[in-house]
Design an enzyme around this catalytic site. Structure first.
Site, PDB file in Angstrom:
ATOM      1  N   HIS A  65       0.803  -1.366  -0.189  1.00 44.68           N
ATOM      2  CA  HIS A  65       0.077  -0.020  -0.016  1.00 44.68           C
ATOM      3  C   HIS A  65       0.933   1.141   0.062  1.00 44.68           C
ATOM      4  CE1 HIS A  65      -4.069   2.007   1.613  1.00 44.68           C
ATOM      5  NE2 HIS A  65      -3.315   2.852   1.000  1.00 44.68           N
ATOM      6  N   HIS A  67       1.568   5.230  -2.264  1.00 38.68           N
ATOM      7  CA  HIS A  67       1.352   6.220  -3.127  1.00 38.68           C
ATOM      8  C   HIS A  67       2.317   6.792  -3.771  1.00 38.68           C
ATOM      9  CE1 HIS A  67      -3.020   6.269  -1.739  1.00 38.68           C
ATOM     10  NE2 HIS A  67      -2.507   5.854  -0.524  1.00 38.68           N
ATOM     11  N   LEU A  68       2.657   6.400  -5.035  1.00 43.15           N
ATOM     12  CA  LEU A  68       3.820   6.882  -5.776  1.00 43.15           C
ATOM     13  C   LEU A  68       3.648   8.210  -6.452  1.00 43.15           C
ATOM     14  CD1 LEU A  68       5.292   3.646  -7.154  1.00 43.15           C
ATOM     15  CD2 LEU A  68       6.092   4.773  -5.275  1.00 43.15           C
ATOM     16  N   ARG A  69       2.414   8.679  -6.679  1.00 38.61           N
ATOM     17  CA  ARG A  69       1.812  10.120  -7.097  1.00 38.61           C
ATOM     18  C   ARG A  69       2.197  10.076  -8.468  1.00 38.61           C
ATOM     19  NH1 ARG A  69      -1.493  10.506  -2.977  1.00 38.61           N
ATOM     20  NH2 ARG A  69      -0.425  11.182  -0.899  1.00 38.61           N
ATOM     21  N   ASN A  99      -4.877   6.501  -6.904  1.00 35.19           N
ATOM     22  CA  ASN A  99      -5.449   7.725  -7.051  1.00 35.19           C
ATOM     23  C   ASN A  99      -4.457   8.602  -7.629  1.00 35.19           C
ATOM     24  OD1 ASN A  99      -3.845   7.132  -4.657  1.00 35.19           O
ATOM     25  ND2 ASN A  99      -5.230   8.630  -3.559  1.00 35.19           N
ATOM     26  N   HIS A 184     -10.699   1.293   1.227  1.00 41.69           N
ATOM     27  CA  HIS A 184     -10.558   1.988   2.122  1.00 41.69           C
ATOM     28  C   HIS A 184     -11.866   1.999   2.886  1.00 41.69           C
ATOM     29  CE1 HIS A 184      -9.215   6.299   3.428  1.00 41.69           C
ATOM     30  NE2 HIS A 184     -10.806   6.183   3.572  1.00 41.69           N
ATOM     31  N   ASP A 312       0.975   2.638   3.835  1.00 37.63           N
ATOM     32  CA  ASP A 312       0.385   3.474   3.426  1.00 37.63           C
ATOM     33  C   ASP A 312       1.009   4.846   3.056  1.00 37.63           C
ATOM     34  OD1 ASP A 312      -1.896   5.188   2.523  1.00 37.63           O
ATOM     35  OD2 ASP A 312      -2.683   5.326   4.497  1.00 37.63           O
ATOM     36  N   HIS A 316       3.090  14.116   0.792  1.00 35.82           N
ATOM     37  CA  HIS A 316       2.772  15.501   0.517  1.00 35.82           C
ATOM     38  C   HIS A 316       3.750  16.504   0.465  1.00 35.82           C
ATOM     39  CE1 HIS A 316      -1.533  14.396   0.311  1.00 35.82           C
ATOM     40  NE2 HIS A 316      -1.477  13.635   1.437  1.00 35.82           N
TER      41      HIS A 316
HETATM   42 ZN    ZN Z   1      -6.783   4.591   2.613  1.00 32.03          ZN
END
Ligand code: ZN
Length: 437
Positions: A65, A67-69, A99, A184, A312, A316
């Site tokens: 899990h 987020h590589l963006r 996402n 989620h 996760d 940012h």
């Molecule tokens: Zn989530």
């Protein structure tokens, strides 16, 4: 024949029921041989030798899990920087959430991620496709196309699937493809505009709360739909005692459900929001919960209710986080702190067995995602994580390989760090001893 000899380490590989001091010989990207340690240099005259004496030699860790963006938010992270952070943190494989901008809801974005990871990735990247088009929860995404292009799971993470009918259809599809649906779990109406856990601390601080029930009603709904369809459900970042109890009971009743917990929910509570004087790096979704919830998660690690630990990792940019608590985006980075946090807090101080650590961070996430990773069996890909359980270091976000710095763990001194990461027989990270001067 490219070769690498990893000498004298404690090889911990639950998949082959191994926990013993061994030499590991890697040839052409695969585990070629495992043998009792030899005196002297050992055989790999043409290749490299890593002395792993006193270290854990684990099957490469898998973070299911992150987020590589990329595409679209490369000011926060990119496939290149995110996989570099993964390698530094001891991960040899990551599964990246859809996402992005645009969302990964079809062939073209999945193909882009796979190609970019092949060009610039330091570790293996497994894309997770959307459940719904644009993550909007209305229409199913092109699940079949994405699976054929390399997606290993589907999720609308960042948001819940929400629509139970869509969830039902998605689980029926994913069952055909043999992949899990990762949800989620959150009831948007109950969370409303909450920014932290609803409880005593939120009342004292005057911040709007997100109740535990917001997660639990969604978990209950998902479990009922999973039971009806027979599809495989994976609950992302589980955070409350009540959710865990529901998962435990459903599994006893035969529902195909797995779940993951994050390091931050295992080591922090909502008290951190107060203690840090509203540090936006204590703001994530689901929020840091109560001590009672945290204790239940620790119990879930030990008794097997929790299948995997996942970071996760949610980068940012500093400018985005440097605003008032209410305004700050949810999420913290985790690729470079997960291993030391779990080794220090859960293994060294929490009674978690090293073999169970390897299950939670390598074998189980690989099995849930259906990828051929998570073992050091002869013939397996030579993805190896070497951890020094005695090494003590202080977390310093300024040295992170991630583009982002949003971690609440800056300044924490932890014992147990990854010292080398090997992907397909190639050393992609090696910790240099800090020079004394
Ligand atoms: Zn989530």
């Amino acid at each position: 024949m490219a070769s690498l000899l990893i000498k004298g380490g404690r090889v911990i590989d639950p998949a082959t029921k191994t926990d013993a001091v061994m030499d590991l010989l890697v040839v052409d990207g695969r585990i070629a041989e495992r043998r009792v340690p030899e005196k002297g240099r050992g055989a790999a005259p043409d290749g490299r030798v890593i002395d792993a004496t006193g270290h854990w030699v684990c099957p490469g860790l898998v973070d299911m899990h992150v987020h590589l963006r990329e595409p679209g938010q490369e000011h926060k992270e990119s496939i290149e920087s995110g996989t570099r952070a993964a390698a530094t943190g001891g991960f040899t494989s990551v599964a990246c959430m859809p996402n992005t901008d645009p969302w990964n809801d079809g062939l073209s974005v999945t193909e882009y991620i796979v190609a970019e990871a092949r060009r610039k990735g330091m570790v293996n990247v497994f894309p997770i496709g959307c459940v719904s088009k644009g993550g909007l929860g209305v229409e199913l995404a092109e699940i079949g196309d994405m699976v054929r292009s390399g997606a290993v799971a589907v999720s609308d993470d960042g948001r819940p699937v929400g629509n139970s009918h869509l969830l039902r259809m998605a689980l029926e599809y994913t069952k055909i493809f043999g992949i899990p649906l990762i949800d989620h779990c959150e009831d948007a109406n109950l969370s409303a505009s909450g920014v932290m856990n609803e409880g005593f601390v939120s009342t004292v601080l005057g911040l709007k709360g997100i109740p535990g029930a917001s997660e639990e009603v969604a978990v209950a709904t998902d479990l009922a739909v999973a039971a009806m369809t027979g599809g495989r459900l994976h609950v992302a970042h589980i955070s409350t005692r009540g959710s865990l109890e529901k998962v435990r009971r459903a599994r006893q009743e035969g529902v195909a459900v797995t779940c993951e917990a994050t390091p931050h929910h295992l080591v922090l509570t909502d008290q951190s929001v107060a203690d840090s004087h509203y540090d936006p790096n204590t703001k994530m979704n689901p929020p840091l919960r109560s001590e009672e919830d945290r204790q239940a998660l620790l119990q879930g690690l030990l008794d097997g209710t929790i299948d995997a630990i996942a970071s996760d990792h949610a980068p940012h940019h500093a400018d985005e986080k440097l605003v008032e608590y209410d305004e700050a985006p949810f999420g913290i980075i985790g690729l470079e702190t997960t291993v030391p946090l779990i080794v220090d807090r859960c293994v060294r101080k929490g009674g978690l067995a090293p073999a169970r650590f390897v299950e939670l961070l390598s074998r189980n996430p690989a099995r849930i995602l259906g990828i051929k990773k998570g073992t050091l069996a002869v013939g397996a890909d030579a993805d190896v994580t070497i951890i020094d359980p005695e090494l003590e270091r202080t977390v310093d976000v300024s040295r992170f390989k991630s583009k982002s710095r949003n971690s609440p763990f800056h300044g924490w001194t932890l014992r147990g760090w990854p010292v080398a990461t090997v992907v397909g027989g190639r050393v992609v990270h090696e910790l240099q001893p800090v020079a004394t001067r």
